[in-house]
Design a protein around this motif. Structure first.
Motif, PDB file in Angstrom:
ATOM      1  N   ALA A  39      -1.963  -1.711 -14.755  1.00 48.83           N
ATOM      2  CA  ALA A  39      -2.329  -1.236 -13.415  1.00 48.83           C
ATOM      3  C   ALA A  39      -2.828  -2.391 -12.546  1.00 48.83           C
ATOM      4  O   ALA A  39      -2.627  -2.396 -11.329  1.00 48.83           O
ATOM      5  CB  ALA A  39      -3.395  -0.155 -13.515  1.00 48.83           C
ATOM      6  N   ALA A  40      -3.442  -3.379 -13.160  1.00 44.57           N
ATOM      7  CA  ALA A  40      -3.967  -4.513 -12.402  1.00 44.57           C
ATOM      8  C   ALA A  40      -2.854  -5.305 -11.721  1.00 44.57           C
ATOM      9  O   ALA A  40      -3.070  -5.926 -10.676  1.00 44.57           O
ATOM     10  CB  ALA A  40      -4.768  -5.432 -13.319  1.00 44.57           C
ATOM     11  N   ASP A  41      -1.635  -5.275 -12.276  1.00 43.77           N
ATOM     12  CA  ASP A  41      -0.526  -6.040 -11.695  1.00 43.77           C
ATOM     13  C   ASP A  41      -0.084  -5.496 -10.341  1.00 43.77           C
ATOM     14  O   ASP A  41       0.586  -6.196  -9.587  1.00 43.77           O
ATOM     15  CB  ASP A  41       0.662  -6.060 -12.661  1.00 43.77           C
ATOM     16  CG  ASP A  41       0.336  -6.810 -13.944  1.00 43.77           C
ATOM     17  OD1 ASP A  41      -0.346  -7.849 -13.863  1.00 43.77           O
ATOM     18  OD2 ASP A  41       0.747  -6.341 -15.018  1.00 43.77           O
ATOM     19  N   GLU A  42      -0.433  -4.259 -10.020  1.00 42.72           N
ATOM     20  CA  GLU A  42      -0.084  -3.690  -8.728  1.00 42.72           C
ATOM     21  C   GLU A  42      -1.091  -4.083  -7.644  1.00 42.72           C
ATOM     22  O   GLU A  42      -0.878  -3.803  -6.472  1.00 42.72           O
ATOM     23  CB  GLU A  42      -0.005  -2.172  -8.822  1.00 42.72           C
ATOM     24  CG  GLU A  42       1.129  -1.684  -9.709  1.00 42.72           C
ATOM     25  CD  GLU A  42       1.246  -0.186  -9.722  1.00 42.72           C
ATOM     26  OE1 GLU A  42       0.569   0.477  -8.905  1.00 42.72           O
ATOM     27  OE2 GLU A  42       2.012   0.335 -10.538  1.00 42.72           O
ATOM     28  N   HIS A  43      -2.175  -4.722  -8.062  1.00 41.84           N
ATOM     29  CA  HIS A  43      -3.228  -5.123  -7.129  1.00 41.84           C
ATOM     30  C   HIS A  43      -3.169  -6.618  -6.866  1.00 41.84           C
ATOM     31  O   HIS A  43      -2.601  -7.381  -7.638  1.00 41.84           O
ATOM     32  CB  HIS A  43      -4.602  -4.759  -7.697  1.00 41.84           C
ATOM     33  CG  HIS A  43      -4.805  -3.276  -7.851  1.00 41.84           C
ATOM     34  ND1 HIS A  43      -5.404  -2.504  -6.892  1.00 41.84           N
ATOM     35  CD2 HIS A  43      -4.480  -2.428  -8.856  1.00 41.84           C
ATOM     36  CE1 HIS A  43      -5.449  -1.251  -7.294  1.00 41.84           C
ATOM     37  NE2 HIS A  43      -4.883  -1.172  -8.482  1.00 41.84           N
ATOM     38  N   LEU A  44      -3.789  -7.043  -5.782  1.00 41.20           N
ATOM     39  CA  LEU A  44      -3.908  -8.464  -5.499  1.00 41.20           C
ATOM     40  C   LEU A  44      -4.749  -9.123  -6.580  1.00 41.20           C
ATOM     41  O   LEU A  44      -5.545  -8.452  -7.245  1.00 41.20           O
ATOM     42  CB  LEU A  44      -4.546  -8.672  -4.119  1.00 41.20           C
ATOM     43  CG  LEU A  44      -3.685  -8.217  -2.940  1.00 41.20           C
ATOM     44  CD1 LEU A  44      -4.488  -8.265  -1.648  1.00 41.20           C
ATOM     45  CD2 LEU A  44      -2.434  -9.070  -2.828  1.00 41.20           C
ATOM     46  N   ILE A  58      -9.767  -3.020  -5.770  1.00 40.27           N
ATOM     47  CA  ILE A  58      -9.101  -4.234  -5.292  1.00 40.27           C
ATOM     48  C   ILE A  58      -7.842  -3.828  -4.527  1.00 40.27           C
ATOM     49  O   ILE A  58      -7.091  -2.963  -4.981  1.00 40.27           O
ATOM     50  CB  ILE A  58      -8.743  -5.146  -6.488  1.00 40.27           C
ATOM     51  CG1 ILE A  58     -10.033  -5.561  -7.218  1.00 40.27           C
ATOM     52  CG2 ILE A  58      -7.968  -6.369  -6.031  1.00 40.27           C
ATOM     53  CD1 ILE A  58      -9.798  -6.215  -8.540  1.00 40.27           C
ATOM     54  N   PRO A  59      -7.584  -4.414  -3.367  1.00 40.86           N
ATOM     55  CA  PRO A  59      -6.414  -3.998  -2.571  1.00 40.86           C
ATOM     56  C   PRO A  59      -5.100  -4.111  -3.342  1.00 40.86           C
ATOM     57  O   PRO A  59      -4.913  -5.015  -4.154  1.00 40.86           O
ATOM     58  CB  PRO A  59      -6.431  -4.970  -1.383  1.00 40.86           C
ATOM     59  CG  PRO A  59      -7.843  -5.418  -1.276  1.00 40.86           C
ATOM     60  CD  PRO A  59      -8.364  -5.449  -2.696  1.00 40.86           C
ATOM     61  N   TYR A  60      -4.205  -3.170  -3.045  1.00 42.97           N
ATOM     62  CA  TYR A  60      -2.878  -3.170  -3.650  1.00 42.97           C
ATOM     63  C   TYR A  60      -2.005  -4.247  -3.027  1.00 42.97           C
ATOM     64  O   TYR A  60      -2.183  -4.629  -1.870  1.00 42.97           O
ATOM     65  CB  TYR A  60      -2.190  -1.823  -3.426  1.00 42.97           C
ATOM     66  CG  TYR A  60      -2.574  -0.752  -4.407  1.00 42.97           C
ATOM     67  CD1 TYR A  60      -1.892  -0.623  -5.616  1.00 42.97           C
ATOM     68  CD2 TYR A  60      -3.592   0.145  -4.122  1.00 42.97           C
ATOM     69  CE1 TYR A  60      -2.223   0.367  -6.517  1.00 42.97           C
ATOM     70  CE2 TYR A  60      -3.930   1.146  -5.017  1.00 42.97           C
ATOM     71  CZ  TYR A  60      -3.237   1.254  -6.214  1.00 42.97           C
ATOM     72  OH  TYR A  60      -3.564   2.231  -7.105  1.00 42.97           O
TER      73      TYR A  60
END
Length: 197
Positions: A39-44, A58-60
């Motif tokens: 899921a973290a890979d979809e965020h900045l 954290i912003p997407y």
């Protein structure tokens, strides 16, 4: 949503027989998520030491939409705008065109004029959706070249890539099309394939 095996750090999806059938025949959008992503890979990018429960704050990363103005589709546009809206992120719309072979009987059209006409078509296709989703920051890119290669290049840093799959007019049955095929095999992040008429 389907998972898929990846080949190394730079490859996209290895779509096996199950994934190919689902993507090629599903009557609804299918999202493929590459193995090894989280899921973290979809965020900045976040600073070190961020706890997993802090990731949603954290912003997407942006959503990227591959748009064919020759066959604009409300289902595809609705999915992309809604995804950007829910993620509170930007939508990068990419249209790639190819100049048709010159017709000796027709007057030559300057390249700048062709580009301007395509840009107007992209803006016209997006206008009602920009009005419906005024909070979504939209950027348009129009480029001449090979659609699959140019769209893959434009997806760098995206959190989600949205492409279409035409379900009408194919005598071959389940078919993803060359652009969607290129995206599925070369994009590192999540890809949504939206069937449309």
């Amino acid at each position: 949503m389907l998972g898929s095996l990846g080949l190394g750090r730079t490859a996209g999806f290895v779509t096996g027989s199950v994934s190919q059938r689902v993507v090629g025949r599903a009557p609804c959008p299918v999202v493929l998520v590459r193995a090894g992503t989280s899921a973290a890979d979809e965020h900045l990018p976040a600073t070190d030491g961020v706890a997993p429960e802090e990731i949603p704050g954290i912003p997407y990363r942006d959503v990227v939409l591959g748009l064919d103005v020759g066959h604009p589709c409300d289902d595809l546009l609705a999915f992309a705008f809604d995804a950007a809206h829910r993620r509170r992120t930007g939508l990068r719309v990419v249209h790639v065109f190819r100049t048709p072979p010159a017709d000796p009987a027709a007057p030559a059209v300057p390249a700048a004029e062709r580009l301007a006409a395509v840009e107007r078509a992209v803006v016209a296709a997006l206008r009602p959706w920009c009005e419906k989703y005024p909070e979504v920051r939209v950027t348009e890119t129009v480029v001449e070249g090979r659609p699959g290669a140019e769209l893959v290049r434009a997806t760098a840093g995206a959190g989600l890539v949205v492409v279409g799959r035409r379900i009408a007019g194919s005598r071959l049955g389940a078919h993803t099309g060359p652009v969607t095929h290129a995206v599925l095999h070369h994009v590192r992040g999540a890809v949504a394939v939206v069937p449309h008429a």
